[in-house]
Write a protein that holds these residues in place. Structure first.
Motif, short mmCIF file in Angstrom:
data_model
loop_
_atom_site.label_atom_id
_atom_site.label_comp_id
_atom_site.label_asym_id
_atom_site.label_seq_id
_atom_site.Cartn_x
_atom_site.Cartn_y
_atom_site.Cartn_z
N ALA A 181 -34.11 -53.84 -6.84
CA ALA A 181 -35.17 -54.73 -7.33
C ALA A 181 -35.55 -55.73 -6.25
N LEU A 182 -36.84 -55.88 -6.02
CA LEU A 182 -37.36 -56.87 -5.10
C LEU A 182 -38.01 -57.97 -5.92
N LEU A 183 -37.42 -59.18 -5.85
CA LEU A 183 -37.92 -60.32 -6.60
C LEU A 183 -38.65 -61.28 -5.68
N GLY A 184 -39.57 -62.03 -6.24
CA GLY A 184 -40.25 -63.07 -5.48
C GLY A 184 -41.41 -63.62 -6.26
N PRO A 185 -41.85 -64.83 -5.94
CA PRO A 185 -43.00 -65.41 -6.63
C PRO A 185 -44.28 -64.67 -6.29
N ASN A 186 -45.35 -64.99 -7.01
CA ASN A 186 -46.64 -64.39 -6.71
C ASN A 186 -47.01 -64.67 -5.25
N GLY A 187 -47.49 -63.63 -4.57
CA GLY A 187 -47.89 -63.79 -3.18
C GLY A 187 -46.75 -63.72 -2.19
N ALA A 188 -45.55 -63.37 -2.68
CA ALA A 188 -44.39 -63.33 -1.77
C ALA A 188 -44.42 -62.12 -0.85
N GLY A 189 -45.18 -61.09 -1.20
CA GLY A 189 -45.25 -59.90 -0.37
C GLY A 189 -44.60 -58.67 -0.98
N LYS A 190 -44.24 -58.75 -2.29
CA LYS A 190 -43.57 -57.61 -2.93
C LYS A 190 -44.46 -56.37 -2.93
N THR A 191 -45.70 -56.53 -3.36
CA THR A 191 -46.61 -55.38 -3.41
C THR A 191 -46.92 -54.87 -2.02
N THR A 192 -47.03 -55.77 -1.05
CA THR A 192 -47.26 -55.34 0.33
C THR A 192 -46.12 -54.47 0.83
N ALA A 193 -44.88 -54.85 0.51
CA ALA A 193 -43.72 -54.05 0.91
C ALA A 193 -43.80 -52.66 0.28
N VAL A 194 -44.15 -52.59 -1.01
CA VAL A 194 -44.27 -51.29 -1.68
C VAL A 194 -45.37 -50.46 -1.04
N VAL B 80 -31.00 -68.92 -9.94
CA VAL B 80 -31.02 -68.39 -8.57
C VAL B 80 -32.44 -68.31 -8.06
N PHE B 81 -33.32 -67.75 -8.88
CA PHE B 81 -34.72 -67.54 -8.46
C PHE B 81 -35.39 -68.87 -8.13
N PHE B 82 -35.25 -69.84 -9.01
CA PHE B 82 -35.91 -71.13 -8.79
C PHE B 82 -35.32 -71.85 -7.59
N ALA B 83 -34.01 -71.74 -7.40
CA ALA B 83 -33.39 -72.41 -6.27
C ALA B 83 -33.82 -71.79 -4.94
N LEU B 84 -33.98 -70.47 -4.92
CA LEU B 84 -34.28 -69.78 -3.66
C LEU B 84 -35.77 -69.72 -3.36
N THR B 85 -36.62 -69.90 -4.37
CA THR B 85 -38.06 -69.75 -4.14
C THR B 85 -38.85 -71.00 -4.49
N GLY B 86 -38.15 -72.10 -4.84
CA GLY B 86 -38.84 -73.34 -5.20
C GLY B 86 -39.47 -74.01 -4.00
N PRO B 87 -40.16 -75.14 -4.23
CA PRO B 87 -40.88 -75.82 -3.15
C PRO B 87 -39.98 -76.25 -2.00
N THR B 88 -38.72 -76.57 -2.29
CA THR B 88 -37.82 -77.04 -1.24
C THR B 88 -37.01 -75.93 -0.62
N ALA B 89 -37.14 -74.71 -1.16
CA ALA B 89 -36.36 -73.59 -0.63
C ALA B 89 -37.01 -73.07 0.63
N GLY B 90 -36.20 -72.67 1.56
CA GLY B 90 -36.71 -72.07 2.79
C GLY B 90 -35.96 -70.81 3.10
#
Length: 341
Positions: A50-63, A314-324
């Motif tokens: 599974a590839l997770l990520g917010p909208n615009g993260a590049g999931k569909t591009t990878a596929v 996990v998702f919010f911590a890794l993809t939130g505004p302060t996550a890098g």
């Protein structure tokens, strides 16, 4: 992307198996926007990734890159043992793709959609009809086969979409957000279909925004953010990346609550609910220590709850505004939530 030898992978103690999908340093930009910034992936054969990520993260591009729909700007990849750049036709022959939006033609019947796919795969008329009938039965669509696909529910269209993907008997299937827009029952039905595919030896590369879906289905999960893989592991491993685990002890007896609050260290009190919160990793050793202390002190708790971060945390911590983006994925053992009464 020049040809190269890609890695193999092994699953939990088994012998090494060839990776169904592997990539090193995949990059893709649109103008000055970098969508994929050198991502590495290894998907063992016969697993759900599974590839997770917010909208615009590049999931569909990878596929799209891995399914040969678009070319990467850099990096190397193999799918089904074939180099993505040098052998795109061989890759296409081995895969199936179900996109975010259904490929079903609503103007024709479900059966006609299936037969159209059979023609595209150059099956004979007899073989095409046999394959279509078998798949329509497998996906519980036989009764609706003669009806226009426009009359199908969302769940039925998704089942038909995947049935069409299976006409070519792919060993690797890319499912790009396959349950978006489905009701909970249809989503659970789709999960059953995915599990059945994998039990038959098919590899599933899944993108999803439903964290419960990844938790339920995936053997491995990668979190994509800012164009990079910021964490990768099993659902259990990823949950251990995030701090905040604790044990919550609730009392109904105010005296017992006060005694425990005074004696225990590093507790957070909630006087209204008569509960105490103790930082903990939820390990068996820590739980035993707390229970032993309660017994030795003669304090009886009414409820003990163990909390560890879930995949949402996990998702919010890794993809939130302060996550890098991090230097690389980390793997840590996991605990679970449980309640002892």
């Amino acid at each position: 992307m020049p040809s190269s030898v890609m890695p193999t992978s092994s699953r939990s103690g088994g012998s090494p198996s060839p990776a169904a999908v592997s990539a090193v340093g995949l990059r893709k930009s649109y103008g000055d926007k970098t969508v994929l910034d050198g991502i590495d992936l290894v998907v063992p054969a016969g697993s759900v990734f599974a590839l997770l990520g917010p909208n615009g993260a590049g999931k569909t591009t990878a596929v799209k890159i891995l399914s040969t729909l678009i070319a990467a700007d850099g990096g190397q990849a193999q799918v089904a043992g074939h180099d993505l750049a040098a052998e795109p036709q061989a890759v296409r022959a081995a895969i199936g793709v179900t996109g975010q939006f259904s490929a079903v033609d609503g103007l024709i019947t479900g059966e006609e959609n299936m037969l159209l796919m059979a023609d595209l795969h150059h099956l004979s008329r007899t073989e095409g009809r046999r394959t279509a009938a078998e798949l329509l039965e497998r996906f519980d669509l036989t009764d609706a086969a003669k009806k226009p696909a426009s009359t199908y529910s969302g769940g039925m269209k998704r089942r038909l979409d995947i049935a069409m993907t299976l006409v070519g008997d792919p060993r690797i299937i890319f499912l790009d957000e396959p349950t978006t827009g489905l009701d909970p029952r249809a989503r659970h039905n789709m999960w059953g279909i995915i599990r059945e595919l994998v039990s038959g030896g098919v590899t599933v590369f899944l993108t999803t925004q439903y964290l419960e879906e990844a938790d339920e289905l995936a053997d491995r999960i990668a979190v994509l953010n800012g164009g990079k893989i910021v964490a990768e592991g099993s659902a259990d491993e990823l949950k251990r990346l995030i701090p905040g685990g604790h044990v919550r002890i609730r009392f109904t007896d105010p005296a017992a609550y006060q005694s425990a609050a005074v004696a225990l260290r590093e507790v957070t009190r909630d006087d209204e609910s008569l509960s105490l919160q103790i930082p903990s990793d939820g390990s068996q050793r820590e739980l035993r220590s707390i229970l032993d202390w309660l017994d030795s002190a003669g304090v009886e708790a009414d409820e003990l709850t163990v909390h560890t971060p879930d995949l949402d945390d996990v998702f919010f911590a890794l993809t939130g505004p302060t996550a890098g983006p991090s230097a690389g994925p980390t793997t840590v053992p996991n605990q679970s939530k449980e309640t002892v009464r």
